[in-house]
Design an enzyme around this catalytic site. Structure first.
Site, short mmCIF file in Angstrom:
data_model
loop_
_atom_site.label_atom_id
_atom_site.label_comp_id
_atom_site.label_asym_id
_atom_site.label_seq_id
_atom_site.Cartn_x
_atom_site.Cartn_y
_atom_site.Cartn_z
N CYS A 162 0.79 -1.23 0.00
CA CYS A 162 0.00 0.00 0.00
C CYS A 162 0.83 1.28 0.00
O CYS A 162 0.27 2.38 -0.05
CB CYS A 162 -0.96 -0.02 1.18
SG CYS A 162 -1.99 -1.49 1.11
N HIS A 295 -2.38 8.23 6.33
CA HIS A 295 -2.71 6.95 5.71
C HIS A 295 -4.12 6.56 6.16
O HIS A 295 -4.94 6.18 5.34
CB HIS A 295 -1.67 5.90 6.10
CG HIS A 295 -1.84 4.60 5.39
ND1 HIS A 295 -1.92 4.51 4.02
CD2 HIS A 295 -1.93 3.32 5.85
CE1 HIS A 295 -2.07 3.23 3.67
NE2 HIS A 295 -2.08 2.49 4.76
N GLU A 306 -0.53 5.01 13.63
CA GLU A 306 -0.18 6.24 12.91
C GLU A 306 -0.33 7.43 13.86
O GLU A 306 0.51 8.33 13.89
CB GLU A 306 -1.07 6.41 11.68
CG GLU A 306 -0.62 7.58 10.81
CD GLU A 306 -1.38 7.65 9.48
OE1 GLU A 306 -2.38 6.93 9.31
OE2 GLU A 306 -0.96 8.46 8.62
N LYS A 325 -9.57 8.60 3.08
CA LYS A 325 -9.96 7.27 2.60
C LYS A 325 -11.46 7.02 2.72
O LYS A 325 -11.99 6.13 2.08
CB LYS A 325 -9.15 6.19 3.33
CG LYS A 325 -7.72 6.12 2.77
CD LYS A 325 -7.04 4.83 3.10
CE LYS A 325 -5.72 4.70 2.37
NZ LYS A 325 -4.69 5.67 2.78
N HIS A 330 -9.68 2.63 0.20
CA HIS A 330 -8.24 2.38 0.18
C HIS A 330 -7.89 1.85 -1.21
O HIS A 330 -8.25 0.73 -1.56
CB HIS A 330 -7.86 1.39 1.27
CG HIS A 330 -6.38 1.24 1.45
ND1 HIS A 330 -5.46 1.84 0.62
CD2 HIS A 330 -5.66 0.56 2.39
CE1 HIS A 330 -4.23 1.52 1.03
NE2 HIS A 330 -4.33 0.76 2.09
N PHE A 389 1.89 -3.51 3.81
CA PHE A 389 2.32 -4.81 4.31
C PHE A 389 3.83 -4.92 4.16
O PHE A 389 4.43 -4.24 3.33
CB PHE A 389 1.69 -5.93 3.47
CG PHE A 389 0.24 -6.18 3.73
CD1 PHE A 389 -0.45 -5.47 4.69
CD2 PHE A 389 -0.45 -7.15 3.01
CE1 PHE A 389 -1.80 -5.71 4.93
CE2 PHE A 389 -1.79 -7.39 3.24
CZ PHE A 389 -2.46 -6.68 4.19
#
Lengths: 774, 84
Positions: A162, A295, A306, A325, A330, A389
């Site tokens: 991502c 994010h 975060e 988002k 996403h 990831f």
């Protein structure tokens, strides 16, 4: 330490398509009007239609073909179509002339999966849809964009889950700063697929309602799709050309969380380092940041981590921040660049866009995002985050074009241009179909097989990997860890300053496992392991996790440019003076199914063949193979250095053999050498007669006086086999001896000083690597 | 109950690909996560699918897994209580 070049990189063009708009204007309107693109599933054909919400672009395949203005007889993937739409907008917006100086750095997580998942079973049998077999790999959309937009400069593709497209912005900016290119189109594209929807569902992190980033009640994310591209140029030339400038790309960094494959750490070390290093790279203090596009996926884990990282870095003075988002969903590989566009819109319009659906703060961190469209006074610097990831975390800072140097720390200004540092190979490790793992004498016992494809000689994995960790690792991860461990031990280093990997097809065992069970069980009863292992950066992430390495960590995934791109990035890093050593690797694995599928399009031979006599085999295609080769590169010459890396070059779809010969001659000359200086040429002949002809032609016209050799009878054909060739070349230079089994013609000079590797994939992706004696 | 426990051991070894383990290596009361067998959150998700596939029991919230998957015995008890 060598400072970074004084070149400033600016954004002069933007293109974007996502669920909140088909272009920049529509995107802006949706943001201002608080209009989400997330809703019921209309386009994706899944049994989960009524179960989840998605951020879909509400155009079907044919409508996208129309919007992209492309020929409808071609095998387009959805990923490529939305990529073309966005890239074309960006190029038109910036008014650049596409020419050889324009690079394309794209990003994608699942590549052409949107078509592969529809036709996969057919690929294995009748191959009615065989045109889509070669659109599966992650670099395929990049090539379609390049061809359709007429970009014929350097192209490559990044896949780090991502965070992918933030990394492509960063790499593009660094290429411009290094002087390698003047202009770069950078970004990413990812279409929705059943593969990702079901994959995230196995992780139980999808919210069935609208996602609620940074909210106490959040229970997961909504997936979306989209593509966006930025045109990056040198500020000086953009100004000289009277270009509209959206923003400066003023800072960037990538760091690894090294905590867990999918979950982020409790102290947010990776996100913290990414933001902190991006600030350092921009030479600004945390207090200079006016807005953060977070994010903020809406999962319990991400938003907490975060938030913790933001609090660690900014203390009590947290800038305005929001996650967008809940607008777009996403968009995975495209998220970084889509949110960069939103951050640039913030900068240009002096507005912060809201974190829609937020109600109550997360108790543990108690931070509140922007919830309405609000004006920001004097906005100069905006930061955007993307985390993926494999612990892959990136941050990029965009600054307003009007900003003065007053806000900068003093040391960043008027720095000298990058000077070229020598780069040495100081360690190497190789797992291959030959006895290369602990080779005293290079290629002493040649493994001869008569088989459909070549497979690696299995090391005793337990000697290298904790048996508990082995349970999730497929072949590619195992051989990657073994060969990288050998290379680091060889170089006598514990932990490298950067980890760069290349893989053409990535983790095929896991991808096939998840895809097959998804199709066989009609999207039911799927498990997460093969899904999370299927990301292209699994090996790089696993090495970082094992070594607790928080440094720069990128994975390039562009067919036979994959390893070469990782090598190019390594050379850039070492020249920028930011690192002392780099762990560099290239790997691919062969499976029964991937071999079978590629026999349908004549890429691989259908029947058995003798590897040693492969050049005499009359079947169409190459003999498939696999392997993993790792290197430690360093600026410092050790006593045991194998070779010096002189350079790497790549070119895409040359017009004819003359262009190939020109590129090779120019490359050698650029490094102040002549063709006669090449003591050994290593060619990529693989037994596919149609394409081996190119090597033979080049050999007779350009290398008539040189000793030439080949290597694919030893390792088979795979996208990163050039890493195996580089391993051989390094050994050959160190031993000052070329194994007889490799020689095609002539005898290498008494002292082997310069070795050139020339490889191409079906006349599409051509590459050159040049090594010399230290 | 003991029969179910033995069956679960075999299924877990297979589902999680615990290559080195034999059923007799796992103590039914040993904790599956952390100190004991050393499983993690991904394994927990695998076990949720195992329960659905083999025993027809659906777990909606992954957080519920923490209690259920404490040990093989707690898992067996949960299956006994929730099957049918």
């Amino acid at each position: 330490m060598i400072k970074e070049s004084s070149t400033t990189v600016v954004v002069t063009g933007i293109g974007i398509i996502s669920s909140i708009g088909n272009n920049l204007q529509e995107t802006f309107s949706s943001l201002v009007e608080k209009r989400t693109g997330i809703g019921k599933i209309d386009i994706l054909d899944t049994i989960r239609k009524d179960e989840f919400l998605l951020g879909e672009i509400k155009l079907n395949h044919n409508q996208l073909i129309e919007l992209a203005e492309v020929d409808n007889n071609h095998a387009w993937t959805r990923t490529a179509l939305i990529g073309i739409i966005a890239a074309k907008q960006a190029i038109q917006d910036s008014l650049i002339n596409v020419n050889q100086n324009t690079a394309l750095i794209s990003a994608s997580t699942v590549g052409g999966m949107d078509r592969s998942e529809l036709y996969y079973k057919d690929f294995l049998t009748e191959a009615v849809h065989k045109d889509y077999i070669d659109t599966h790999h992650a670099g395929s959309s990049t090539e379609m964009i390049a061809e359709h937009c007429g970009l014929n400069g350097f192209i490559t593709t990044i896949s780090t889950a991502c965070s992918s497209s933030l990394n492509s912005i960063m790499f593009g900016a660094r290429l411009i700063k290094s002087g390698s290119t003047k202009t770069a189109v950078v970004g990413g594209t990812d279409a929705l697929s059943k593969f990702t929807l079901n994959g995230f569902n196995t992780l139980m992190i999808l919210d069935k309602e609208h996602c609620r980033p940074f909210d106490k009640s959040r229970t997961g994310l909504n997936l979306g799709e989209g593509a966006a591209y930025l045109v990056l140029e040198e500020k000086e030339s953009a100004l000289a050309a009277g270009k509209k400038i959206y923003a400066e790309v003023s800072g960037y960094a990538n760091a690894n969380d090294a905590h867990h494959q999918t979950a982020s750490s409790e102290d947010g070390e990776g996100p913290y380092l990414a933001m902190k290093n991006a600030l350092e790279s921009a030479a600004i203090e945390p207090s200079a940041i006016n807005y953060i596009n977070a994010h903020g996926t809406g999962t319990g884990n991400n938003d907490l981590t975060e938030g913790i990282a933001i609090k660690r870095l900014f203390g009590k003075n947290i800038p305005l921040f929001s996650s967008t988002k809940a607008y777009t969903g996403h968009t995975l590989g495209a998220a970084g660049v889509i949110e960069s566009v939103i951050a640039i819109l913030s900068l240009n319009n002096k507005l912060a866009f809201p974190n829609i659906n937020f109600k109550d703060a997360i108790e543990e961190i108690d931070i509140v995002p922007v919830t309405e469209v609000i004006e920001i006074d004097n906005v100069r610097h905006v930061l955007t985050n993307s985390f993926g990831f494999g612990g892959n975390d990136s941050s990029v800072i965009f600054s307003s074009k009007e900003h003065t140097n007053g806000n900068y720390l003093s040391e960043n200004n008027s720095t000298p241009a990058i000077k070229s540092n020598p780069v040495y190979i100081i360690g190497a490790g190789c797992v291959s179909p030959q006895n290369t793992l602990d080779s005293g004498n290079l290629l002493e016992d040649i493994v001869e097989v008569d088989d459909r494809f070549l497979q690696v000689i299995k090391p005793n994995y337990r000697d290298f990997i904790n048996p508990k960790l082995l349970r999730r690792m497929s072949k590619i991860v195992r051989m990657g860890i073994v060969s990288s461990s050998v290379a680091m031990k060889d170089a006598n280093i514990e932990n490298p300053d950067a980890i760069l990997t290349g893989t053409g097809m990535g983790c095929q065992v896991d991808t096939e496992k998840f895809l097959n069970s998804m199709i066989d069980n009609n999207e039911g009863l799927l498990t997460p392991t093969s899904f999370i292992q299927s990301t292209h950066n699994t090996v790089g992430g696993a090495i970082a996790l094992g070594k607790q390495n928080h440094n720069y960590n990128l994975t390039y995934v562009h067919r036979t440019f994959s390893f070469e791109s990782a090598l190019l990035d390594s050379l850039l890093l070492l020249n920028e003076g930011k690192v002392k050593d780099v762990l560099l690797g290239g790997f691919d694995e062969i499976t029964e199914e991937s071999w079978l599928i590629k026999t349908k399009i004549d890429y691989f031979k259908k029947n058995t063949a003798s590897n040693i006599n492969i050049l005499d085999d009359s079947q169409v295609g190459a003999q498939a193979g696999e392997g993993s080769s790792f290197f430690v590169l360093s600026n410092e010459e050790s006593n045991n250095a194998y070779a010096k890396v002189i350079g790497v070059d790549m070119f895409f779809r040359p017009e004819n053999n003359n262009e190939i010969e020109d590129r090779i001659s120019t490359f050698i000359k650029k490094h102040s050498l002549s063709i006669d200086d090449m003591d050994l040429i290593i060619l990529g002949n693989n037994g596919d007669n149609e394409f081996d002809k190119i090597y033979t032609d080049v050999e007779s016209r350009l290398f008539s006086n040189n000793s030439t050799s080949y290597y694919k009878h030893l390792c088979g054909e795979y996208d990163t086999s050039s890493a195996f060739a580089m391993w051989l070349a390094a050994k050959i230079i160190k031993d000052n001896k070329a194994p007889e089994i490799m020689i095609r013609k002539g005898h290498p000079a008494e002292e082997i000083r310069n070795v050139l590797i020339y490889n191409h994939f079906r006349n599409i992706n051509h590459s050159l690597i040049l090594l010399s004696k230290p | 109950m003991e029969e179910l426990i033995e069956k679960l051991k075999v299924q877990i070894i297979e589902q999680l690909n615990l290559e080195d383990m034999e059923p007799e290596d796992i103590d039914a009361d040993e904790s599956l996560f952390g100190e004991g067998l050393g499983l993690d959150s991904i394994d927990a998700l695998e076990l949720i699918v195992l329960l659905e596939k083999e025993y027809g029991i659906k777990i909606k919230n992954p957080k519920d897994g923490q209690k259920i998957f404490f040990s093989i015995r707690t898992m067996a008890e949960f299956i006994q209580d929730n099957q049918k």
